[in-house]
Design an enzyme around this catalytic site. Structure first.
Site, mmCIF file in Angstrom:
data_model
loop_
_atom_site.group_PDB
_atom_site.id
_atom_site.type_symbol
_atom_site.label_atom_id
_atom_site.label_comp_id
_atom_site.label_asym_id
_atom_site.label_seq_id
_atom_site.Cartn_x
_atom_site.Cartn_y
_atom_site.Cartn_z
ATOM 1 N N ARG A 1 -10.892 7.042 10.811
ATOM 2 C CA ARG A 1 -10.147 6.119 9.958
ATOM 3 C C ARG A 1 -9.049 6.862 9.231
ATOM 4 O O ARG A 1 -8.977 8.086 9.248
ATOM 5 C CB ARG A 1 -11.083 5.440 8.944
ATOM 6 C CG ARG A 1 -11.881 4.280 9.538
ATOM 7 C CD ARG A 1 -12.454 3.388 8.461
ATOM 8 N NE ARG A 1 -11.408 2.961 7.528
ATOM 9 C CZ ARG A 1 -11.614 2.769 6.226
ATOM 10 N NH1 ARG A 1 -12.801 2.970 5.709
ATOM 11 N NH2 ARG A 1 -10.617 2.376 5.458
ATOM 12 N N LYS B 1 -2.598 -8.146 10.602
ATOM 13 C CA LYS B 1 -3.922 -7.963 11.195
ATOM 14 C C LYS B 1 -4.936 -7.448 10.168
ATOM 15 O O LYS B 1 -6.138 -7.520 10.405
ATOM 16 C CB LYS B 1 -3.868 -7.034 12.406
ATOM 17 C CG LYS B 1 -3.615 -5.572 12.099
ATOM 18 C CD LYS B 1 -3.748 -4.746 13.369
ATOM 19 C CE LYS B 1 -3.577 -3.256 13.094
ATOM 20 N NZ LYS B 1 -3.789 -2.430 14.291
ATOM 21 N N ASP B 2 -4.453 -6.938 9.014
ATOM 22 C CA ASP B 2 -5.351 -6.486 7.948
ATOM 23 C C ASP B 2 -5.754 -7.625 7.011
ATOM 24 O O ASP B 2 -6.566 -7.418 6.107
ATOM 25 C CB ASP B 2 -4.691 -5.381 7.106
ATOM 26 C CG ASP B 2 -4.494 -4.097 7.884
ATOM 27 O OD1 ASP B 2 -5.258 -3.856 8.838
ATOM 28 O OD2 ASP B 2 -3.573 -3.329 7.537
ATOM 29 N N CYS C 1 -16.495 -8.365 10.175
ATOM 30 C CA CYS C 1 -15.546 -7.275 10.413
ATOM 31 C C CYS C 1 -15.886 -6.478 11.669
ATOM 32 O O CYS C 1 -15.048 -5.763 12.194
ATOM 33 C CB CYS C 1 -15.535 -6.347 9.195
ATOM 34 S SG CYS C 1 -14.050 -5.368 9.058
ATOM 35 N N ARG D 1 -12.935 -3.706 18.074
ATOM 36 C CA ARG D 1 -12.224 -4.257 19.234
ATOM 37 C C ARG D 1 -11.842 -3.158 20.213
ATOM 38 O O ARG D 1 -12.073 -3.271 21.426
ATOM 39 C CB ARG D 1 -10.954 -4.990 18.757
ATOM 40 C CG ARG D 1 -10.022 -5.435 19.890
ATOM 41 C CD ARG D 1 -8.683 -5.930 19.351
ATOM 42 N NE ARG D 1 -7.933 -4.900 18.637
ATOM 43 C CZ ARG D 1 -7.119 -4.035 19.207
ATOM 44 N NH1 ARG D 1 -6.938 -4.048 20.517
ATOM 45 N NH2 ARG D 1 -6.469 -3.138 18.487
ATOM 46 N N ARG D 2 -11.245 -2.083 19.697
ATOM 47 C CA ARG D 2 -10.836 -0.993 20.578
ATOM 48 C C ARG D 2 -12.054 -0.310 21.183
ATOM 49 O O ARG D 2 -12.062 0.030 22.369
ATOM 50 C CB ARG D 2 -9.969 0.015 19.806
ATOM 51 C CG ARG D 2 -8.573 -0.534 19.474
ATOM 52 C CD ARG D 2 -7.775 0.426 18.629
ATOM 53 N NE ARG D 2 -6.415 -0.060 18.391
ATOM 54 C CZ ARG D 2 -5.768 0.038 17.244
ATOM 55 N NH1 ARG D 2 -6.361 0.625 16.208
ATOM 56 N NH2 ARG D 2 -4.543 -0.431 17.118
ATOM 57 N N ARG E 1 0.848 -1.183 0.000
ATOM 58 C CA ARG E 1 0.000 0.000 0.000
ATOM 59 C C ARG E 1 0.892 1.244 0.000
ATOM 60 O O ARG E 1 2.110 1.150 0.114
ATOM 61 C CB ARG E 1 -0.907 -0.022 1.229
ATOM 62 C CG ARG E 1 -1.933 -1.154 1.194
ATOM 63 C CD ARG E 1 -2.503 -1.477 2.567
ATOM 64 N NE ARG E 1 -3.183 -0.337 3.168
ATOM 65 C CZ ARG E 1 -3.590 -0.302 4.442
ATOM 66 N NH1 ARG E 1 -3.337 -1.318 5.245
ATOM 67 N NH2 ARG E 1 -4.214 0.757 4.927
ATOM 68 N N SER F 1 -12.020 0.811 15.044
ATOM 69 C CA SER F 1 -11.858 -0.591 15.416
ATOM 70 C C SER F 1 -12.951 -1.044 16.387
ATOM 71 O O SER F 1 -13.036 -0.518 17.507
ATOM 72 C CB SER F 1 -10.491 -0.803 16.061
ATOM 73 O OG SER F 1 -10.446 -2.000 16.791
ATOM 74 N N SER G 1 0.841 4.056 2.051
ATOM 75 C CA SER G 1 1.078 4.874 3.237
ATOM 76 C C SER G 1 2.549 4.836 3.625
ATOM 77 O O SER G 1 3.314 3.951 3.209
ATOM 78 C CB SER G 1 0.228 4.370 4.409
ATOM 79 O OG SER G 1 0.716 3.109 4.857
ATOM 80 N N THR H 1 -11.744 6.112 16.876
ATOM 81 C CA THR H 1 -11.269 4.807 16.409
ATOM 82 C C THR H 1 -12.315 4.216 15.473
ATOM 83 O O THR H 1 -13.501 4.499 15.595
ATOM 84 C CB THR H 1 -11.001 3.833 17.568
ATOM 85 O OG1 THR H 1 -10.505 2.598 17.041
ATOM 86 C CG2 THR H 1 -12.269 3.535 18.362
ATOM 87 N N ASN I 1 -4.673 6.309 7.577
ATOM 88 C CA ASN I 1 -3.396 5.733 7.971
ATOM 89 C C ASN I 1 -2.890 6.412 9.242
ATOM 90 O O ASN I 1 -3.500 7.353 9.752
ATOM 91 C CB ASN I 1 -2.382 5.810 6.821
ATOM 92 C CG ASN I 1 -2.073 7.230 6.394
ATOM 93 O OD1 ASN I 1 -1.840 8.105 7.224
ATOM 94 N ND2 ASN I 1 -2.072 7.476 5.103
ATOM 95 N N VAL I 2 -1.772 5.935 9.764
ATOM 96 C CA VAL I 2 -1.270 6.421 11.046
ATOM 97 C C VAL I 2 -1.045 7.927 11.024
ATOM 98 O O VAL I 2 -1.492 8.655 11.926
ATOM 99 C CB VAL I 2 0.037 5.692 11.425
ATOM 100 C CG1 VAL I 2 0.638 6.291 12.695
ATOM 101 C CG2 VAL I 2 -0.213 4.204 11.618
ATOM 102 N N THR J 1 -2.380 10.176 9.121
ATOM 103 C CA THR J 1 -3.674 10.861 8.996
ATOM 104 C C THR J 1 -4.383 10.928 10.338
ATOM 105 O O THR J 1 -4.905 11.985 10.735
ATOM 106 C CB THR J 1 -4.559 10.138 7.973
ATOM 107 O OG1 THR J 1 -3.930 10.180 6.690
ATOM 108 C CG2 THR J 1 -5.931 10.790 7.878
ATOM 109 N N ARG J 2 -4.399 9.816 11.058
ATOM 110 C CA ARG J 2 -5.106 9.801 12.339
ATOM 111 C C ARG J 2 -4.405 10.679 13.373
ATOM 112 O O ARG J 2 -5.059 11.375 14.153
ATOM 113 C CB ARG J 2 -5.252 8.362 12.843
ATOM 114 C CG ARG J 2 -6.392 7.627 12.130
ATOM 115 C CD ARG J 2 -6.554 6.210 12.617
ATOM 116 N NE ARG J 2 -5.570 5.313 12.025
ATOM 117 C CZ ARG J 2 -5.433 4.040 12.365
ATOM 118 N NH1 ARG J 2 -6.176 3.527 13.333
ATOM 119 N NH2 ARG J 2 -4.535 3.280 11.759
#
Length: 323
Positions: free
Chosen positions: A162, A95-96, A255, A144-145, A19, A142, A21, A140, A164-165, A167-168
Site C-alpha cells: 500500500r 475510484k476512492d 471493501c 480486484r487486482r 490529499r 487491491s 500525495s 498490491t 501512494n504511487v 511510495t509503491r
C-alpha cells in the site's frame, strides 16, 4: 466578462481540499486550471487556495483497507472539512469514493477521464504478465487486482503493498516485490508512465469502476458551487461514472469484493463491461451490455442485478454493506 462568485459566507477565497500525495496535489492543480479557464476572475492572486488534508487512509498503510474501515478512509477527513466549511470543495480520484455518499454531500463535476487501464511495473522489465517469472511476487492491496492476477497466473505470490504511487514505485525499486500493478492514469498525471513495463488490456485486467476519473465533491446544498462547476463538468465522463457507480451501488459489496467495471461511449450509446470474482480468482462472472446513454444508471443496475443472480447472494461479500 466572467461572472464573479461569492463562494462562501465566510470567505471570498475558493478553497480546494485534497490529499497530500503528489498525485492528489496534481489533480487539485488540474481542477484549478480548468476553473481559471472557465472563470478568468479566479486567476487573480489569492482567489484560489489549496488545502492539503491528511486522511486516515494515507496514514495507515501497513494493513489492507478492509481491516481499517474501507476505502472511505481516503475521503473521511475531506468530508469533515467540507462539513465544517474549512474547504469549499474536495478533489477525489473517483475510484476512492464509496458507492454511497453520506447525506449532505454530492458529486458536482467530473473531469475528462484519463486512460482507465492498469499498468504493470516489473523490476526485470517484463513486457507482460505472462513474462513474469514462475512464482514471481506481485505487490498490491487491491482485491480486484489480486483476484484477476490469480485468475491469469495462479502461481504468482501476491503480497500486500500500500501507499501512494511514488511510495509503491519506490518499494518495487527497493525489492519489496518483483512487480506491482498501478493505474495508468495516476502514472501519467505525475509523469511516470514511462516506468510502466506493460499496459494491460481490459481483457486481461478490467479496471476498477471509475478508474481514471477525477470527481469534485461539494456540500449538497451549495448551489453557488454547483453553478461554478457546471461549465467544467465533462458530460461523457459523467455518464460513464453514473453507470459504473450504479453497478457498485447494486452490488453493495464491501471493501474486499473484487469488482471490475468499465463503461465506454459510442455516439448516444453506452456499453458497460463488468466482472465479479472470488478473492482467489477461481470463480469469475463477467457481463457486457449496452443501451442508450440516457439509461446509463439503469444499465449499471441491470448488470449488477444480473451478476448477483449468477453468483448468488453473499458471493465475495455482495450485499454486506457500502463499499
Amino acid at each position: 466578462r466572467a461572472k464573479s462568485y461569492d463562494f462562501s459566507m465566510t470567505s471570498s477565497v475558493l478553497r480546494i481540499g485534497s490529499r497530500g500525495s503528489k498525485l492528489a496535489r496534481r489533480q487539485a492543480e488540474m481542477l484549478r486550471e480548468r476553473l481559471v479557464a472557465a472563470h478568468p476572475d479566479l486567476a487573480a492572486p489569492g482567489a484560489i487556495e489549496s488545502v492539503v488534508i491528511r486522511t486516515t487512509g494515507d496514514r495507515v498503510t501497513d494493513r489492507p483497507l478492509a481491516e481499517i474501515g474501507g476505502k472511505g478512509l481516503f475521503i473521511k477527513e475531506l468530508e469533515e472539512a467540507l462539513s465544517d466549511k474549512r474547504i469549499d470543495l474536495a478533489v477525489h480520484s473517483l475510484k476512492d469514493v464509496p458507492a454511497f455518499l453520506p447525506q449532505g454531500f454530492a458529486l458536482a463535476a467530473h473531469l475528462p477521464r484519463e486512460d482507465a487501464r492498469d499498468a504493470l511495473i516489473a523490476r526485470n522489465g517484463a513486457p507482460s504478465l505472462a513474462a513474469l517469472p514462475q512464482g514471481a511476487s506481485v505487490g498490491t492491496s487491491s482485491p480486484r487486482r489480486r483476484a484477476q492476477l490469480l485468475k491469469l497466473r495462479p502461481d504468482l505470490d501476491i503480497v500486500q503493498l500500500r501507499g501512494n504511487v511514488d511510495t509503491r514505485l519506490a518499494k518495487i525499486a527497493e525489492g519489496a516485490a518483483d512487480a506491482t500493478i498501478l493505474a495508468l492514469a495516476g502514472l501519467k498525471r505525475i509523469g511516470r508512465d514511462g516506468e510502466a513495463s506493460a499496459i494491460l488490456s481490459t481483457t486481461e485486467m478490467l479496471p476498477a469502476a471509475t478508474q481514471g476519473i477525477i470527481a469534485i465533491e461539494i456540500r449538497d446544498d451549495d448551489s453557488r458551487l454547483r453553478s461554478l462547476l457546471a461549465p467544467i463538468n465533462h458530460q461523457p465522463t459523467a455518464i460513464c461514472a453514473h453507470a459504473e457507480r450504479a453497478l457498485l451501488e447494486t452490488l453493495n459489496g464491501d471493501c474486499g469484493t473484487p469488482v471490475g467495471a468499465m463503461a465506454t461511449l459510442d455516439g448516444n450509446r453506452i456499453a458497460l463491461d463488468a466482472m465479479l470474482l472470488s478473492p482467489d480468482g477461481k470463480i469469475c462472472y463477467r457481463l457486457a451490455r449496452s443501451t442508450t446513454t440516457s439509461r446509463a444508471r439503469e444499465l449499471g443496475r441491470e448488470i449488477g442485478a444480473a451478476l448477483i443472480e449468477q453468483a448468488g447472494p453473499g458471493f465475495a461479500g455482495i450485499g454486506t454493506g457500502p463499499a
